[in-house]
Each structure stands twice: as structure tokens, then as C-alpha cells.
Design a protein around this motif. Sequence first.
Motif, short mmCIF file in Angstrom:
data_model
loop_
_atom_site.label_atom_id
_atom_site.label_comp_id
_atom_site.label_asym_id
_atom_site.label_seq_id
_atom_site.Cartn_x
_atom_site.Cartn_y
_atom_site.Cartn_z
N LEU A 207 -47.01 17.48 7.41
CA LEU A 207 -46.30 16.60 6.50
C LEU A 207 -46.90 16.73 5.11
CD1 LEU A 207 -44.92 13.09 6.91
CD2 LEU A 207 -46.56 13.45 5.06
N TYR A 208 -46.05 16.88 4.12
CA TYR A 208 -46.46 16.92 2.72
C TYR A 208 -45.89 15.68 2.03
CZ TYR A 208 -47.36 21.87 3.68
OH TYR A 208 -47.80 23.04 4.23
N ALA A 209 -46.67 15.07 1.14
CA ALA A 209 -46.18 13.87 0.46
C ALA A 209 -46.79 13.74 -0.93
CB ALA A 209 -46.48 12.62 1.28
N VAL A 210 -46.03 13.15 -1.82
CA VAL A 210 -46.52 12.74 -3.14
C VAL A 210 -46.16 11.28 -3.32
CG1 VAL A 210 -46.38 15.03 -4.18
CG2 VAL A 210 -44.41 13.52 -4.30
N ILE A 211 -47.02 10.53 -4.03
CA ILE A 211 -46.83 9.09 -4.18
C ILE A 211 -47.04 8.71 -5.64
CG2 ILE A 211 -47.67 6.81 -3.49
CD1 ILE A 211 -48.59 8.06 -0.87
N ALA A 212 -46.13 7.91 -6.17
CA ALA A 212 -46.21 7.43 -7.54
C ALA A 212 -46.05 5.92 -7.55
CB ALA A 212 -45.12 8.07 -8.40
N PRO A 213 -46.72 5.23 -8.49
CA PRO A 213 -46.52 3.78 -8.61
C PRO A 213 -45.05 3.46 -8.86
CG PRO A 213 -48.41 4.48 -9.91
CD PRO A 213 -47.70 5.73 -9.46
N LEU A 214 -44.55 2.42 -8.23
CA LEU A 214 -43.14 2.03 -8.37
C LEU A 214 -43.04 0.90 -9.39
CD1 LEU A 214 -40.23 2.34 -7.39
CD2 LEU A 214 -40.71 0.65 -5.64
N SER A 215 -42.42 1.20 -10.52
CA SER A 215 -42.27 0.20 -11.58
C SER A 215 -40.99 -0.60 -11.36
CB SER A 215 -42.21 0.89 -12.95
OG SER A 215 -41.88 -0.02 -13.97
N GLU A 216 -41.04 -1.87 -11.73
CA GLU A 216 -39.87 -2.74 -11.54
C GLU A 216 -38.71 -2.33 -12.44
OE1 GLU A 216 -40.96 -6.76 -12.05
OE2 GLU A 216 -42.20 -6.87 -10.24
N ASN A 217 -39.01 -1.61 -13.54
CA ASN A 217 -37.92 -1.26 -14.46
C ASN A 217 -37.22 0.04 -14.10
OD1 ASN A 217 -39.81 0.63 -15.12
ND2 ASN A 217 -39.84 0.22 -17.33
N HIS A 218 -37.58 0.62 -12.94
CA HIS A 218 -36.91 1.84 -12.52
C HIS A 218 -35.47 1.52 -12.16
CE1 HIS A 218 -40.86 4.07 -11.37
NE2 HIS A 218 -40.59 4.13 -12.65
N SER A 219 -34.53 2.13 -12.84
CA SER A 219 -33.12 1.93 -12.55
C SER A 219 -32.56 3.19 -11.91
CB SER A 219 -32.35 1.62 -13.84
OG SER A 219 -32.44 2.69 -14.75
N GLY A 220 -31.36 3.08 -11.38
CA GLY A 220 -30.75 4.25 -10.76
C GLY A 220 -31.04 4.34 -9.27
N TRP A 221 -32.01 3.54 -8.82
CA TRP A 221 -32.29 3.46 -7.38
C TRP A 221 -33.19 2.25 -7.20
CZ3 TRP A 221 -37.08 5.13 -4.70
CH2 TRP A 221 -37.01 4.91 -3.33
N SER A 222 -32.77 1.29 -6.43
CA SER A 222 -33.49 0.02 -6.34
C SER A 222 -34.78 0.12 -5.56
CB SER A 222 -32.59 -1.02 -5.67
OG SER A 222 -32.34 -0.67 -4.32
N GLY A 223 -34.93 1.18 -4.76
CA GLY A 223 -36.10 1.25 -3.89
C GLY A 223 -35.95 0.43 -2.64
N LYS A 224 -34.83 -0.29 -2.53
CA LYS A 224 -34.61 -1.12 -1.36
C LYS A 224 -33.83 -0.41 -0.25
CE LYS A 224 -36.88 -4.69 -2.66
NZ LYS A 224 -38.14 -5.02 -1.97
N CYS A 225 -33.72 0.88 -0.38
CA CYS A 225 -33.17 1.68 0.71
C CYS A 225 -33.99 2.96 0.81
CB CYS A 225 -31.69 1.98 0.52
SG CYS A 225 -31.30 3.00 -0.90
N THR A 226 -34.00 3.52 1.98
CA THR A 226 -34.67 4.79 2.19
C THR A 226 -33.68 5.91 1.90
OG1 THR A 226 -36.11 3.85 3.88
CG2 THR A 226 -35.87 6.24 3.86
N LEU A 227 -34.10 6.89 1.13
CA LEU A 227 -33.23 8.03 0.82
C LEU A 227 -33.54 9.18 1.76
CD1 LEU A 227 -33.44 8.11 -3.10
CD2 LEU A 227 -31.85 6.85 -1.64
N GLY A 228 -32.51 9.75 2.34
CA GLY A 228 -32.65 10.93 3.18
C GLY A 228 -31.75 12.03 2.65
N THR A 229 -32.25 13.25 2.60
CA THR A 229 -31.43 14.36 2.10
C THR A 229 -30.63 14.97 3.23
OG1 THR A 229 -33.27 15.92 2.42
CG2 THR A 229 -33.06 14.90 0.25
N PHE A 230 -29.41 15.39 2.91
CA PHE A 230 -28.53 16.01 3.89
C PHE A 230 -28.13 17.38 3.37
CE2 PHE A 230 -24.35 17.20 5.42
CZ PHE A 230 -24.40 16.90 6.77
N GLY A 231 -28.23 18.37 4.24
CA GLY A 231 -27.83 19.71 3.82
C GLY A 231 -27.67 20.63 5.00
#
Length: 310
Positions: A207-231
Amino acid sequence: TSDAIGYGDTGHITGCARFDVGRTLTELDRLMTVDDALRLYAMGFEALDGLQNLCGTLDGEFKNTGISNGFERRDLLLFTSEPTDLALLEREYIAVSKKFSHCTFITRKTAESAFAFPVAGCILTAEGSAVLNPYALAHLCLMKAESFGAEIFEQTGAVDIQTPHNEDGCVIIQTSTHRTVYADRLVLAAGSEGTRFLSGRVKKRTLYAVIAPLSENHSGWSGKCTLGTFGRHSENGSISSRGYLEASCVCDSSMINRLFRSTDKTVKITGLTDFIRNVLPKHDDIKIKHEYSYAFISSPDGLPIIGKHP
């Protein structure tokens, strides 16, 4: 600090659970029938419900300790940015929605107003995932076990395990601290150290991972859902958050990923960093604070084994 529950880079990992075990119907089609895959998904929802009940019970019982597993139920958004994958995603939705009514298909036009990153189409499954602190959960489970009289051997590894030849026998475990432990039942966690005890019936993955602090002013994705890529050709990468924004992917030598073609760690980490910034392109202040990779084991096809080890 040394007494913290989970610290350093891996201490910020988001424990993310998904009802689809990180596999789309398109991927599972190579391994089982659609009916069996949908049964697997149903069991995934049951597992999430059970985990939610367990976490709620443990948090309530050990509230005075100040330890919380931080469980949060989240929606799961399975999305593609590739128009060529849209027909496949629509077929996925038709099959899944027949079994689960809490699935919604979101078109490109609707997605444009909800997400800052390009989305050709996506499937939103209500409460299809969850995040939690895996280290805190492990500690709470151990505390519960101790309340039933269990003995915990801290910082103790198993160097040899002898399994019984019949159902009436017990498991004999030789430890790194020169103890001998006798057990009626053994549950072996799927960490990399357990590989040698599973008779070669497992597969090593990374498993590879990167982590960044989550700011409250991030728009475009609320962070209240998990994103999964489909391809059609991509291994499943995901993005989730628990106070931090985390992008991760699991790979092995048999998978080829369009986004992360190289098996080199540096290239993988760079690809994940680009991935996380593409999801929030309006924010230049996103800085990767933690990055890590680790090996673990799973069944050969990556799916859960239910029942006794063969």
C-alpha cells in the motif's frame, strides 16, 4: 510521543472500509458471477453495520479513558474522469442499483456543480464506506478483551505456531519472549509477519499513501465521502479523510495502473501527490505532510476468506 496511540507517518493513516471491498463489478466479473458479487457487497454492508455497532459500544464503554476510535459513516463516490469508461460505469450502476436502492447515478452536468475536478460520471452510494482510527480501535478491542480476562502480551511476536492435527487439540505458539502459549483458537492478523504461517496461500501486496492536512476552506469536495476511482484498466485508488486528506492505492506485480504505472516507490508517491492535488485543483496550499508505504498479505485474489483457513 512514545505513549501515543499511533504516531509518525503511519499514525495518521485513515482506516477506510468500503462495502465493495475496493472492487468494482467489472473487476469481480473475472472471479465470480454477478449474483455472487452482489452477495459479497451485501455482506460488505452488513460488515459496516457491525463495525459501526462495535465502535459505538466500545466508545461508550471506555469513554472515561479518553480514547475514541473516531468512527464516521461516509457515502462512497465511485467516479471516472474518462468519458470512454462511462458506458461501463452506467452498466455497473444498473446492476448494483437493482440490489441496493441507496445508489444514485450522477451525470457529468450535475457533477460539474458539485466537484472541482473533472467527473465524467459517478455512482454515489449512501453510507457505503466508513473511516476510523485503526490504532485506537485495536486498543479498545484489547481493553474489552482484558475485561473478559484475556492476557495481553505486549511487544511479543510469534516465532513458531503448531496447529493441532484434530479438532480436540490446541494451538501451540512459541513467542519471541520465550513463552509458550496454548490456545483453543488462533486468529492471525494479515500483516507481513504472518506470511510464513499461512502455508504459502497468501499474496504479498504493497500500500502506498500520501497524507495532507485537511483545511476547512477546501471546496470542490467536502471530505464527507470517500472517493474511489473507476476505470477499465486501473487498480482502485481511493481518497478519504479523518482530520487529514489521504490518497492511497494498493498494487502488486500482476496489476497495471494507468495512473501509477511504475512500481518504484518514489514514482508512486509522486503520482498520488498529483492525484490528491488534481481533486482539489483550486487550492495551492495543499502540502503533503506524510508519505509511506508498507507491505501486507491477502488472499491470492485479494478477496476475503470466510471460514477456516484451508
